[in-house]
Design a protein around this motif. Structure first.
Motif, PDB file in Angstrom:
ATOM      1  N   SER A   1       1.876  11.668  -1.210  1.00 28.12           N
ATOM      2  CA  SER A   1       3.274  11.012  -1.722  1.00 28.12           C
ATOM      3  C   SER A   1       4.124  10.670  -0.537  1.00 28.12           C
ATOM      4  O   SER A   1       4.251  11.421   0.337  1.00 28.12           O
ATOM      5  CB  SER A   1       3.946  11.801  -2.800  1.00 28.12           C
ATOM      6  OG  SER A   1       3.240  12.298  -3.999  1.00 28.12           O
TER       7      SER A   1
ATOM      8  N   GLU B   1       7.977   8.564   0.150  1.00 29.28           N
ATOM      9  CA  GLU B   1       9.081   8.070  -0.578  1.00 29.28           C
ATOM     10  C   GLU B   1       9.158   6.559  -0.575  1.00 29.28           C
ATOM     11  O   GLU B   1       8.596   5.770   0.364  1.00 29.28           O
ATOM     12  CB  GLU B   1      10.468   8.571   0.385  1.00 29.28           C
ATOM     13  CG  GLU B   1      10.579  10.078   0.086  1.00 29.28           C
ATOM     14  CD  GLU B   1      11.845  10.695   0.994  1.00 29.28           C
ATOM     15  OE1 GLU B   1      12.567   9.878   1.473  1.00 29.28           O
ATOM     16  OE2 GLU B   1      11.756  11.765   1.145  1.00 29.28           O
ATOM     17  N   LYS B   2       9.806   6.165  -1.591  1.00 29.01           N
ATOM     18  CA  LYS B   2       9.484   4.605  -1.911  1.00 29.01           C
ATOM     19  C   LYS B   2      10.370   3.862  -0.667  1.00 29.01           C
ATOM     20  O   LYS B   2       9.866   2.742  -0.149  1.00 29.01           O
ATOM     21  CB  LYS B   2      10.145   4.335  -3.147  1.00 29.01           C
ATOM     22  CG  LYS B   2      10.184   2.719  -3.540  1.00 29.01           C
ATOM     23  CD  LYS B   2      10.745   2.465  -4.979  1.00 29.01           C
ATOM     24  CE  LYS B   2      10.932   1.067  -5.242  1.00 29.01           C
ATOM     25  NZ  LYS B   2      11.262   0.819  -6.807  1.00 29.01           N
TER      26      LYS B   2
END
Length: 547
Positions: free
Chosen positions: A375, A377-378
Motif C-alpha cells: 500500500s 498513500e494516495k
C-alpha cells in the motif's frame, strides 16, 4: 504356430489402436483449430493455412479460404507464401555455416567486407547486423521520411546500402541496444555474396534449401519475378472491397522467401539436429545476443529464443504486402507450428495458441510472475502523475490516477511492489520511478531498460506555435519540410508528404499522428535552429532551419 498367430494379432491390434488414437487426436485438434480461425475468414475470402510438425513429420495441415480469388484456388499446404521477416533465419543460418567452415568470423567488422563503407566511431560487426544491435539506420523508415510509400515506390538494395553510407553517425553504440532493423539483413546478403562469390539467393538455395529437400521454396530476387504456385495476398477496405496487394521491392535477406507448409516442415530439422552444417553451425544459429550491460536480447541469428509458459521456443513472425507468417518450434517436444496468411490481420490465427492445444499439460499455468502488492498513500502516488518522454525522444508514457491507483496510458493499473517500483498484472516487466524535487525519472524494465523523464505539459496556441514555422532541410535525406500554422495547429507538409498535424507534448517536443516525434533544437540565444525526428526504429534524423 498358435502362439505366433496370437503374437501377430496382438501387434496388429496394438498398431491399429495407435492409428485410431492418432486419428482421434487429429480430429480433436482440427475441431479446436477450426474454433480459433477468425470469423472474417470464409470459403470465399482470403485466409490462411496451418501446419503442425511432430517428431519430424507433418501430422496435420489445413487451408482456410482462398489463395487466389481470381481463379477460386483454395489455400493449401503446397501453395507458396511470402514469409516476410521469417526469411531472415535462412540468412542467419548461412552465416553460422560460413563461420563454422572458417570462411568468415561473426565478430569481424562489416567494413572488412564492403568497399567504401563508413566506419563511424565504433566498429560494427557481422554479429551486430544479425542480432539487430548495430546502430545503423533502417531504410524503410528513412524512405517514409523522404516521402516515399513503402511497397509502392521502388526500393532497391543499392538504395538501402546508401541509407547507411549517408548516415552521419550511429544511432547508438553497437551492442548496447536491440532495435529491430531489416536493412542490416540487406547488408548481410551483400556480404554473403562477397564472401562466397555467389549471389546470396543462389547460395541459400544451393546450400540450405536443396540439402533439406525444400525443393519448392523460391526467392524473389527482382520485382515481378515469376514465383510458381504462389498465393496472392489481399486487403479489405471499409466498403468491403478486396484489393490484391503488391510490393515494389524485392530485397532478399530481409524478406522475399516464398515457401509452403510442406517445405517449412522440413526446415524444422535444423532446430533439433546437426543435419545441416554440423553442431557448431546449429549452436551459433541459436545463441542469443547479450548486450554490453548483460541483458539477454533473446534474439539469435535471425530467430528469437524465448520461453512460452515455461517451455523453450524458437520463433519468428513476418509480414510483407499483407502476407503474415508465424513459425514456432518447441525443441523439448520436437513440435513445430506454422501459420501462413494471405489476408493480413484479418487472417491472424495465433501459432502460440495452437501450441497450447498440444502442450498445455506441460506448460505452467502462467508465464507471468507473481506480484506482491503493498500500500502507498494516495498523495504520494499523485506526486508521480504526468507525461514522461523517452530519453531517446521516440515515445511517451502518461501516468494518471484512476480511483486509488496510478494508471499507465489510461489502460493498465500500476501495482506498487515497493515505494518506487510497480508491476502490471499479466506483464513480467517492472517500472521503477526515481522521484525528487528536481526531477522524476521512470525506468521501464522488460529485458532492456528504457528511461523516461517527466516533462511539463505545454499547451500550444497560435502565438507560441508560430515560432516553429519555417522550412527545415535534411542533408541526409536531401528533402525539405515546411512547417506552418493551419487553423491554429502546427502542420508539416512537402510536395511528397500529405499534411501531418503535430500535437504538442511539452515545449519544443511534438508528436505526429503517424508515429513520429519531433524535438526542436535551440541555439545559445534560445532561437530555434533545427529539429530532430525520432521513431521506434530510427533516431535523430536532423533537419536545420533554412528560412
Amino acid at each position: 504356430m498358435k502362439k505366433r498367430h496370437y503374437l501377430l494379432l496382438s501387434i496388429f491390434l496394438t498398431l491399429s489402436l495407435k492409428t485410431v488414437a492418432q486419428e482421434i487426436q487429429t480430429s480433436q485438434i482440427e475441431a479446436k483449430i477450426n474454433a480459433l480461425v477468425p470469423s472474417q475468414v470464409q470459403d470465399s475470402t482470403p485466409g490462411l493455412v496451418v501446419g503442425i510438425v511432430k517428431d519430424g513429420k507433418l501430422i496435420f495441415t489445413k487451408g482456410y479460404g482462398l489463395g487466389n480469388m481470381a481463379y477460386n484456388v483454395p489455400n493449401d499446404s503446397k501453395m507458396l507464401y511470402n514469409l516476410g521477416s521469417v526469411s531472415k533465419q535462412f540468412l542467419g543460418y548461412a552465416f553460422a555455416m560460413l563461420q563454422s567452415q572458417g570462411k568468415l568470423n561473426l565478430d569481424d567488422s562489416v567494413a572488412m567486407y564492403l568497399n567504401d563503407w563508413p566506419t563511424f566511431d565504433h566498429p560494427v560487426t557481422l554479429r551486430h547486423l544479425l542480432t539487430h544491435t548495430s546502430g545503423y539506420r533502417e531504410a524503410y523508415t528513412m524512405s517514409e521520411l523522404a516521402g516515399r510509400r513503402i511497397d509502392v515506390d521502388r526500393l532497391s538494395r543499392d538504395e538501402c546500402l546508401e541509407v547507411i553510407r549517408n548516415q552521419p553517425k550511429l544511432e547508438f553504440v553497437p551492442g548496447t541496444r536491440h532495435t529491430y532493423n531489416s536493412t542490416t539483413y540487406v547488408v548481410l546478403s551483400e556480404i554473403l555474396e562477397k564472401v562466397t562469390d555467389t549471389p546470396a539467393d543462389e547460395w541459400i538455395e544451393t546450400h540450405i534449401f536443396r540439402p533439406l529437400k525444400m525443393n519448392n521454396t523460391q526467392i524473389e530476387s527482382y520485382v515481378g519475378e515469376l514465383i510458381t504456385n504462389a498465393a496472392e495476398s489481399y486487403s479489405l477496405n471499409s466498403e468491403a472491397e478486396y484489393a490484391n496487394e503488391k510490393s515494389n521491392r524485392a530485397i532478399f535477406g530481409a524478406a522475399d522467401v516464398y515457401s509452403s507448409i510442406e517445405d517449412l516442415a522440413k526446415w524444422f530439422t535444423v532446430f533439433g539436429s546437426d543435419a545441416l552444417g554440423g553442431k557448431e553451425a546449429r549452436n551459433l544459429f541459436l545463441e542469443p545476443f547479450i548486450l554490453k550491460d548483460g541483458t539477454n536480447t533473446n534474439y539469435a541469428l535471425g530467430i528469437r529464443t524465448e520461453m512460452h509458459n515455461g517451455l523453450k521456443v524458437y520463433h519468428h513472425i513476418g509480414g510483407h504486402a499483407n502476407f503474415l507468417s508465424q513459425l514456432r518450434y518447441y525443441p523439448d517436444y520436437d513440435l513445430g507450428i506454422i501459420v501462413l496468411s494471405n489476408f493480413g490481420r484479418n487472417g491472424w490465427l495465433s501459432a502460440s495458441k495452437i501450441a497450447e492445444l498440444f502442450l498445455s499439460s506441460q506448460m505452467t499455468n502462467s508465464s507471468h510472475k507473481e506480484i506482491k502488492q503493498i500500500s502507498i498513500e494516495k498523495n504520494k502516488l499523485q506526486q508521480l502523475e504526468g507525461i514522461y518522454v523517452a530519453k531517446t525522444l521516440n515515445g511517451t508514457l502518461n501516468l494518471s490516477m484512476a480511483d486509488e491507483s496510478l494508471s499507465l496510458n489510461g489502460r493498465n493499473l500500476l501495482i506498487p511492489t515497493s515505494d518506487n517500483t510497480f508491476g502490471i498484472r499479466g506483464w513480467n516487466g517492472e517500472i521503477n520511478i526515481e522521484h525528487s524535487t528536481d526531477s522524476t525519472l521512470l525506468n521501464l524494465i522488460n529485458g532492456q531498460k528504457e528511461t523516461y523523464y517527466r516533462v511539463k505539459k505545454w499547451e500550444g496556441n497560435g502565438e507560441n506555435l508560430k515560432t516553429y514555422e519555417g522550412k527545415y532541410w535534411s542533408d541526409e535525406l536531401e528533402i525539405a519540410y515546411n512547417l506552418h500554422l493551419e487553423k491554429g495547429e502546427l502542420v508539416i507538409q512537402n510536395r511528397w508528404i500529405e499534411r501531418i498535424k503535430l500535437q504538442p507534448i511539452s515545449k519544443d517536443f511534438f508528436q505526429s499522428n503517424t508515429g513520429y516525434y519531433l524535438n526542436f533544437i535551440r541555439n545559445n540565444e534560445g532561437n530555434i535552429k533545427g529539429l530532430s525526428i525520432n521513431s521506434e526504429r530510427t533516431l535523430d534524423v536532423y533537419f536545420h532551419l533554412i528560412e
